[in-house]
Enzyme design. Structure first.
Site, PDB file in Angstrom:
ATOM      1  N   ARG A 115      45.326  48.018  32.644  1.00  0.00           N
ATOM      2  CA  ARG A 115      45.686  48.411  34.001  1.00  0.00           C
ATOM      3  C   ARG A 115      47.188  48.202  34.214  1.00  0.00           C
ATOM      4  NH1 ARG A 115      43.735  51.724  37.852  1.00  0.00           N
ATOM      5  NH2 ARG A 115      43.553  50.806  39.910  1.00  0.00           N
ATOM      6  N   THR A 416      42.448  61.319  36.498  1.00  0.00           N
ATOM      7  CA  THR A 416      41.894  60.456  35.461  1.00  0.00           C
ATOM      8  C   THR A 416      41.035  61.231  34.462  1.00  0.00           C
ATOM      9  OG1 THR A 416      41.837  58.688  37.080  1.00  0.00           O
ATOM     10  CG2 THR A 416      40.518  58.306  35.144  1.00  0.00           C
ATOM     11  N   THR A 434      44.115  56.904  33.025  1.00  0.00           N
ATOM     12  CA  THR A 434      44.525  57.567  34.256  1.00  0.00           C
ATOM     13  C   THR A 434      46.030  57.469  34.482  1.00  0.00           C
ATOM     14  OG1 THR A 434      44.140  57.560  36.655  1.00  0.00           O
ATOM     15  CG2 THR A 434      44.176  55.424  35.604  1.00  0.00           C
ATOM     16  N   GLU A 436      46.473  57.964  37.910  1.00  0.00           N
ATOM     17  CA  GLU A 436      46.066  57.930  39.312  1.00  0.00           C
ATOM     18  C   GLU A 436      45.884  59.335  39.870  1.00  0.00           C
ATOM     19  OE1 GLU A 436      44.194  56.980  42.016  1.00  0.00           O
ATOM     20  OE2 GLU A 436      45.891  57.728  43.140  1.00  0.00           O
ATOM     21  N   GLU A 455      49.882  54.473  40.265  1.00  0.00           N
ATOM     22  CA  GLU A 455      48.671  53.634  40.321  1.00  0.00           C
ATOM     23  C   GLU A 455      48.708  52.591  41.434  1.00  0.00           C
ATOM     24  OE1 GLU A 455      45.245  54.216  38.868  1.00  0.00           O
ATOM     25  OE2 GLU A 455      46.782  54.717  37.413  1.00  0.00           O
ATOM     26  N   ASP A 458      46.622  52.384  44.548  1.00  0.00           N
ATOM     27  CA  ASP A 458      45.255  51.850  44.576  1.00  0.00           C
ATOM     28  C   ASP A 458      45.186  50.503  45.291  1.00  0.00           C
ATOM     29  OD1 ASP A 458      44.076  53.987  43.385  1.00  0.00           O
ATOM     30  OD2 ASP A 458      43.641  53.036  41.476  1.00  0.00           O
ATOM     31  N   SER A 483      38.296  51.589  40.159  1.00  0.00           N
ATOM     32  CA  SER A 483      36.867  51.913  40.162  1.00  0.00           C
ATOM     33  C   SER A 483      36.400  52.394  38.800  1.00  0.00           C
ATOM     34  CB  SER A 483      36.589  53.024  41.172  1.00  0.00           C
ATOM     35  OG  SER A 483      36.900  52.585  42.457  1.00  0.00           O
ATOM     36  N   GLY A 503      37.417  60.152  38.873  1.00  0.00           N
ATOM     37  CA  GLY A 503      37.016  60.475  40.247  1.00  0.00           C
ATOM     38  C   GLY A 503      37.274  59.381  41.258  1.00  0.00           C
TER      39      GLY A 503
HETATM   40  N1  GLU Z   1      43.177  55.170  40.211  1.00  0.00           N
HETATM   41  C1  GLU Z   1      41.757  55.265  40.203  1.00  0.00           C
HETATM   42  C2  GLU Z   1      41.099  53.989  39.751  1.00  0.00           C
HETATM   43  O1  GLU Z   1      41.666  53.247  39.044  1.00  0.00           O
HETATM   44  C3  GLU Z   1      41.286  56.318  39.283  1.00  0.00           C
HETATM   45  C4  GLU Z   1      41.649  57.643  39.775  1.00  0.00           C
HETATM   46  C5  GLU Z   1      40.675  58.675  39.372  1.00  0.00           C
HETATM   47  O2  GLU Z   1      39.683  58.443  38.752  1.00  0.00           O
HETATM   48  O3  GLU Z   1      40.905  59.785  39.702  1.00  0.00           O
HETATM   49  O4  GLU Z   1      39.995  53.733  40.100  1.00  0.00           O
END
Ligand code: GLU
Length: 605
Positions: A115, A416, A434, A436, A455, A458, A483, A503
């Site tokens: 991350r 992502t 990802t 983001e 990112e 988030d 997520s 997503g």
């Molecule tokens: N930034 C999101 C996350 O870390 C992911 C973005 C995405 O899946 O489109 O959960």
């Protein structure tokens, strides 16, 4: 998705000899050196290893690594690097991700946390404007204030060093050649470029790469990225140190400090304060995976996922535990409406706890064990009934009284990409990466061929619920909550399934849905991936694909009291399953995001 290139499979000396794609579907003979489109295949079954991703070139490059003796980790890095070429708006070395893997030798599941981190200079009020309220979201996205220190190069290096058999140069070789040779632009790539064109124009480096001649590349044209090929070459030669303190890292720091704002752009571009020390300090640590034991219809399974700072593993895991608790308290059900209703209630409860408790575990205590304990799930399951919907939002950590306060749904992007790999020895990787947003920050590092992430959006700019502690506020060196839910399921201690999806916050519902369909309802994996999707996030309405809302089951759920917000499409999953007869089945999206690509080394349908 993106452009498809058979030439991508045959370009490099390493990849040339006797190469067959292993992708089911029509074979393509290479007639010229020019890239030509390849087909996508959503399901492939056979032996010798498997890869599934959203992109045929990336899947083929991963399969080729397997065919040359690489293992699942080598193939995962190769596939991910190729996605950096063909899916540059979703993934790349300018972003981060989470890699979950099963090692057939140690018979253990481990995870790497790649991350992004906030720079040391980031303060909790970093995203607030002069009046103390959150700045408009687009201002944060299209800025370098939301750029986190990328974790992807460190993830690749660490994964290869700990579990791979290849050097970084070898693992990146296919992607480097793909970037040099190019791929054929398809509708999806053009559409994503067009959708982002306005903000891409604001940065000269981005416009130069992705809007050649001022417009998005035409469908059918060949898109090359020689700068990215050089970046991959440098990473191979110098290792991730090229990034964390070296030439590439300096370029990132310079871009964050002084983004290449195009002439004539009058809006203020917010600047981050990232230093070379931030990059030098970056680590992609191993984290303990989340683990729940789930009583599925097909037997008891262990579901492993990604722990904090991702909320994926705890939220999917808690929801599965709540479902088990409901089976005990209310009795198992085969009624499709009741079963789905319970899934939505379980997801809402788990989401409430996720929002309340999950953040960066290096900064605050995340009660992961408690969130994943069957006792906690039994307490949470207490208010659920089969004939009524719990009023939303439900409160965190409550028992029989789950009434909550208004909880605005925290924003997360929709970009992502997810991939899965397996090799002949039974090693498995489930990897979500990802930048983001689709297109990340919109800022290409000049001359390096990759986009920087956004990112840090988030983080919650301000506490999600006034007066309630928020584990996901910005902070120095901190990782924003994710997520992403790369998942591996074991049965009798051996790999059974791997799955995940992009997503944003919908990832959790997508992954949970695939697991429940496959494990509890006996739906074959290809159908579980293709099935209409729903994303319950404990908000005022539940996002669901139109086909879900309009189905008989959707209408029955609405009659019960569920409130749906129809959306066109949720997620873009990739998954695989080890079948009882010893074959492996790779599964990709048949339709979403233009369809994905599943492949196996030795097809045996
Ligand atoms: N930034 C999101 C996350 O870390 C992911 C973005 C995405 O899946 O489109 O959960």
């Amino acid at each position: 998705m993106r452009g498809r290139s058979v030439a991508a499979l045959v370009f490099s000396t390493v990849l040339t000899t006797g190469l067959t794609t292993g992708l089911a579907g029509p074979a393509h003979a290479r007639t010229t050196d020019e890239p030509v489109p390849t087909d996508r295949t959503p399901v492939a079954t056979g032996f010798g290893g498997a890869v599934s991703s959203v992109d045929p070139d990336a899947t083929a490059i991963g399969l080729d690594v397997l065919r040359r003796g690489g293992n699942a980790v080598d193939a995962a890095v190769a596939t991910a690097a190729a996605l950096g070429v063909t899916e540059p708006y979703s993934a790349g070395v300018g972003g981060g991700g989470f890699l979950v893997s099963y090692d057939a030798t140690t018979q253990r599941v481990t995870t790497i946390d790649g991350r992004e981190t906030a720079p040391a200079a980031m303060t909790p009020d970093a995203f607030l404007g002069p009046d103390g309220t959150p700045r408009p979201f687009p201002e944060l996205v299209n800025s370098t204030l939301s750029v986190g220190v990328p974790g992807t190069p460190a993830t690749w290096e660490r994964a290869l060093a700990e579990q791979g058999t290849m050097t970084l140069t070898q693992a990146l070789s296919g992607a480097r050649s793909l970037a040099e040779r190019g791929f054929v632009v398809d509708e999806e790539f053009r559409e994503q470029t067009v959708d982002n064109a306005e903000r891409f124009r604001d940065f000269s480096s981005t416009a130069q790469l992705f809007l050649p001649g001022g417009d998005a590349p035409a469908v059918g044209s060949v898109f090359r990225n020689p700068d990215l090929a050089r970046t991959y070459q440098l990473l191979g030669e110098q290792g991730a140190g090229a990034f964390y303190g070296g030439e590439l890292g300096r370029a990132v720091v310079d871009t964050v400090a002084a983004p290449p704002v195009a002439d004539g752009v009058s809006r203020e571009v917010l600047r981050g304060r990232m230093t070379l020390d931030d990059l030098l300090a970056y680590r992609a640590p191993d984290r303990e995976p989340t683990r729940v034991v789930h009583d599925s219809a097909s037997g008891t399974v262990e579901v492993y996922g990604m722990g904090a700072p991702s909320s994926g593993g705890t939220t999917v895991g808690e929801a599965l535990n709540v479902l088990d608790a409901l089976d005990s308290r209310l009795g198992p059900t085969t009624d499709p409406v009741v079963s789905e209703h319970r899934k939505l209630e379980a997801a809402a409860l788990a989401f409430a706890d996720r929002n309340r408790f999950v953040g960066d575990p290096d900064v605050q205590d995340v009660p992961q064990q408690r969130l994943l304990s069957p006792e906690f799930a039994a307490q949470r399951a207490c208010p659920v009934r089969d004939d009524a919907v719990l009023p939303r939002p439900v409160a965190p950590e409550t028992g029989c009284d789950a009434t909550g306060e208004t909880d605005p749904e925290p924003y997360e992007g929709q970009s992502t990409t997810h991939l899965v790999t397996a090799d002949a020895a039974g090693n498995v990787v489930s990897y979500t990466l990802t930048i983001e947003q689709t297109g990340g920050s919109g800022i290409v590092v000049p001359g390096r061929g990759f986009l920087l992430n956004n990112e840090l959006t988030d983080f919650n700019a301000a506490p999600a619920v006034a007066g309630q502690p928020d584990p996901n506020l910005p902070g120095p060196g901190k990782r924003p909550r994710s997520s992403m839910s790369p998942t591996i399921v074991l049965a009798d201690g051996r790999p059974l399934l791997a799955a995940g999806s992009p997503g944003g916050a919908t990832i959790i519902g997508t992954t949970l849905g695939i697991l429940v369909d496959r494990l509890d309802r006996g739906v074959p994996l290809p159908e579980a991936v293709a099935a209409p999707r729903v994303s319950e996030q404990n908000g005022t309405a539940t996002s669901a694909e139109t086909a879900y809302v309009e189905s008989a089951r959707g209408q029955a759920l609405a009659a019960l009291g569920h409130v749906f917000r129809p959306v066109e499409e949720i997620g873009a999953a990739a998954a695989l399953e080890f079948l009882p007869d010893g074959r492996v089945q790779a599964v990709a999206e048949p339709v979403r995001r233009g369809g994905g690509a599943a492949g196996v080394v030795h097809p045996a349908p």
